[in-house]
Design a protein around this motif. Structure first.
Motif, PDB file in Angstrom:
ATOM      1  N   HIS A 277       0.850  -1.189   0.000  1.00  0.00           N
ATOM      2  CA  HIS A 277       0.000   0.000   0.000  1.00  0.00           C
ATOM      3  C   HIS A 277       0.892   1.247   0.000  1.00  0.00           C
ATOM      4  CE1 HIS A 277      -2.873   3.000   1.564  1.00  0.00           C
ATOM      5  NE2 HIS A 277      -3.812   2.203   1.091  1.00  0.00           N
ATOM      6  N   PRO A 278       0.451   2.346  -0.627  1.00  0.00           N
ATOM      7  CA  PRO A 278       1.321   3.525  -0.716  1.00  0.00           C
ATOM      8  C   PRO A 278       1.623   4.211   0.614  1.00  0.00           C
ATOM      9  CG  PRO A 278      -0.875   4.019  -1.578  1.00  0.00           C
ATOM     10  CD  PRO A 278      -0.816   2.540  -1.364  1.00  0.00           C
ATOM     11  N   THR A 279       0.761   4.031   1.625  1.00  0.00           N
ATOM     12  CA  THR A 279       0.974   4.760   2.881  1.00  0.00           C
ATOM     13  C   THR A 279       0.864   3.899   4.137  1.00  0.00           C
ATOM     14  OG1 THR A 279      -1.378   5.393   2.965  1.00  0.00           O
ATOM     15  CG2 THR A 279       0.158   6.922   1.876  1.00  0.00           C
ATOM     16  N   THR A 280       0.323   2.680   4.028  1.00  0.00           N
ATOM     17  CA  THR A 280       0.127   1.848   5.212  1.00  0.00           C
ATOM     18  C   THR A 280       0.988   0.592   5.119  1.00  0.00           C
ATOM     19  OG1 THR A 280      -1.684   0.470   4.359  1.00  0.00           O
ATOM     20  CG2 THR A 280      -2.266   2.649   5.237  1.00  0.00           C
ATOM     21  N   ASP A 281       0.846  -0.299   6.120  1.00  0.00           N
ATOM     22  CA  ASP A 281       1.598  -1.552   6.144  1.00  0.00           C
ATOM     23  C   ASP A 281       0.906  -2.678   5.374  1.00  0.00           C
ATOM     24  OD1 ASP A 281       3.527  -0.396   7.751  1.00  0.00           O
ATOM     25  OD2 ASP A 281       2.551  -1.011   9.616  1.00  0.00           O
ATOM     26  N   THR A 282      -0.220  -2.399   4.737  1.00  0.00           N
ATOM     27  CA  THR A 282      -0.968  -3.431   4.031  1.00  0.00           C
ATOM     28  C   THR A 282      -0.153  -3.993   2.862  1.00  0.00           C
ATOM     29  OG1 THR A 282      -3.083  -2.449   4.639  1.00  0.00           O
ATOM     30  CG2 THR A 282      -3.070  -3.899   2.722  1.00  0.00           C
ATOM     31  N   VAL A 283      -0.208  -5.326   2.713  1.00  0.00           N
ATOM     32  CA  VAL A 283       0.571  -6.053   1.702  1.00  0.00           C
ATOM     33  C   VAL A 283      -0.397  -6.771   0.769  1.00  0.00           C
ATOM     34  CG1 VAL A 283       2.397  -7.750   1.354  1.00  0.00           C
ATOM     35  CG2 VAL A 283       2.392  -6.342   3.402  1.00  0.00           C
ATOM     36  N   MET A 284      -0.034  -6.867  -0.503  1.00  0.00           N
ATOM     37  CA  MET A 284      -0.939  -7.435  -1.495  1.00  0.00           C
ATOM     38  C   MET A 284      -0.226  -8.396  -2.433  1.00  0.00           C
ATOM     39  SD  MET A 284      -2.659  -3.810  -2.590  1.00  0.00           S
ATOM     40  CE  MET A 284      -1.231  -2.871  -2.031  1.00  0.00           C
ATOM     41  N   LEU A 285      -0.970  -9.385  -2.898  1.00  0.00           N
ATOM     42  CA  LEU A 285      -0.582 -10.202  -4.029  1.00  0.00           C
ATOM     43  C   LEU A 285      -1.719 -10.143  -5.040  1.00  0.00           C
ATOM     44  CD1 LEU A 285       0.976 -13.333  -2.274  1.00  0.00           C
ATOM     45  CD2 LEU A 285       2.202 -11.591  -3.582  1.00  0.00           C
ATOM     46  N   THR A 286      -1.386  -9.960  -6.311  1.00  0.00           N
ATOM     47  CA  THR A 286      -2.409  -9.883  -7.343  1.00  0.00           C
ATOM     48  C   THR A 286      -2.011 -10.735  -8.539  1.00  0.00           C
ATOM     49  OG1 THR A 286      -1.430  -7.966  -8.473  1.00  0.00           O
ATOM     50  CG2 THR A 286      -2.969  -7.510  -6.671  1.00  0.00           C
ATOM     51  N   GLY A 287      -3.012 -11.131  -9.313  1.00  0.00           N
ATOM     52  CA  GLY A 287      -2.746 -11.914 -10.511  1.00  0.00           C
ATOM     53  C   GLY A 287      -3.823 -11.708 -11.553  1.00  0.00           C
TER      54      GLY A 287
END
Length: 326
Positions: A277-287
């Motif tokens: 995420h640009p400002t938080t600790d959130t993490v992502m995986l996308t496909g």
């Protein structure tokens, strides 16, 4: 939220699974559409789906675990393990450049090119069962920019990472991911499945061709490699996130999710194989690929995970956007 998701699923003819849990407590787990349209087999919350580039994170963790063991280093050059293979990859390209999409190498599957998701890009897809089999596809693509100069999303870079990991460890890519990621994470429903012999609990991927929905079997490698395509369940993704942030797969986790690159055109940042995420600790995986769409997001501060996975190319995005803004 459940009613809103149900309505959006109906409005978009969604086929897949939506899953939300908070601190291990499931708040929503719904399945929609068909895993196999020819035989009218419905999707369930236990259905396994291909997640396309979502499994780049698993490749990154397998590589990072080898770094922890000393078999690789982030500053190991690709050339030191490639030898004379793939001569157009610059001598100064490192493992870290590849992990952060800043290698500048030419891509066999260039997402900046004018391509349609329905295009046939794999050639003899049935032959792509090993990482070494990708060498002809990876070869012959000129460098796009100097290593480290900027972010440039590169599918081929993660196939190269799989190749480097194999050569550094002496273990095949699929077994590396199984041994170093899936087993320590407890992901018992996740594995590399051949597209031409999918088990009964796996969803067939569909895309529109010639006025009808057809299987994606000719559009993707028959067996996934480093740039994506593993099959998993929404529940296993929640298991993954908890294990990852608990340090059960690799450590230190902070090094993997530390922002390495800003990607303003995506309103995101990038770590080692993970979107941030640009400002938080959130993490992502996308496909996103032919017959597959996927997004799984985890907030380590609240322990909240939401996953949307679909066996169609556009399927996941309307619900994923609604969950992001809701």
């Amino acid at each position: 939220m459940i009613a809103e998701v149900d309505q959006l699923a109906r409005d978009t003819d969604f086929s897949g699974v939506v899953w939300i849990d908070r601190a291990g407590q499931v708040e929503l787990s719904n399945a929609y559409g068909f895993a196999n349209r020819a035989y009218r087999v419905p999707n369930t919350v236990d259905t396994r789906f291909g997640i396309a580039s979502g499994s780049k994170g698993f490749t990154a963790l397998a590589v990072f675990s080898l770094v922890g063991d000393g078999a690789l280093a982030l500053d190991t050059t690709a050339r030191s393990l490639l030898g004379k293979d793939l001569p157009l990859i610059a001598d100064d390209v490192t493992v870290e450049h590849l992990l952060t999409h800043s290698s500048g190498i030419g891509d066999y599957l260039d997402e900046e090119a004018d391509l349609e998701i329905t295009d046939y890009l794999m050639g003899a897809a049935h032959e792509l069962t090993t990482t070494e089999a990708f060498l002809p596809l990876l070869d012959g693509h000129p460098t796009k920019f100097r290593a480290g100069e900027r972010f440039g999303y590169c599918n081929g870079g993660f196939v190269v990472l799989a190749l480097l990991a194999e050569r550094a460890s002496g273990v095949g890519y699929h077994d590396l991911v199984r041994e170093r990621v899936l087993r320590p994470a407890g992901m018992t429903r996740t594995d590399f499945l051949r597209s031409d012999e999918l088990p009964a609990d796996a969803a067939v991927g569909y895309l529109p061709l010639d006025g009808t929905d057809r299987s994606n079997v000719f559009h993707l490698p028959v067996l996934a490699t480093g740039d994506g395509g593993i099959h998993t369940t929404a529940a296993d993704m929640s298991t993954f996130w908890r294990a990852f942030f608990a340090g059960d797969i690799v450590g230190p986790v902070e090094e993997v999710v530390r922002p390495r690159r800003d990607v303003p055109d995506q309103s995101r940042r990038y770590g080692l194989g993970f979107w941030l995420h640009p400002t938080t600790d959130t993490v992502m995986l996308t496909g996103y690929d032919a017959g597959a769409s996927f997004k799984s997001t985890h907030d380590p501060q609240t322990g909240t995970t939401w996953t949307v996975v679909s066996n169609t190319s556009p399927g996941a995005w309307p619900i994923a956007r609604a969950l992001t803004t809701g």
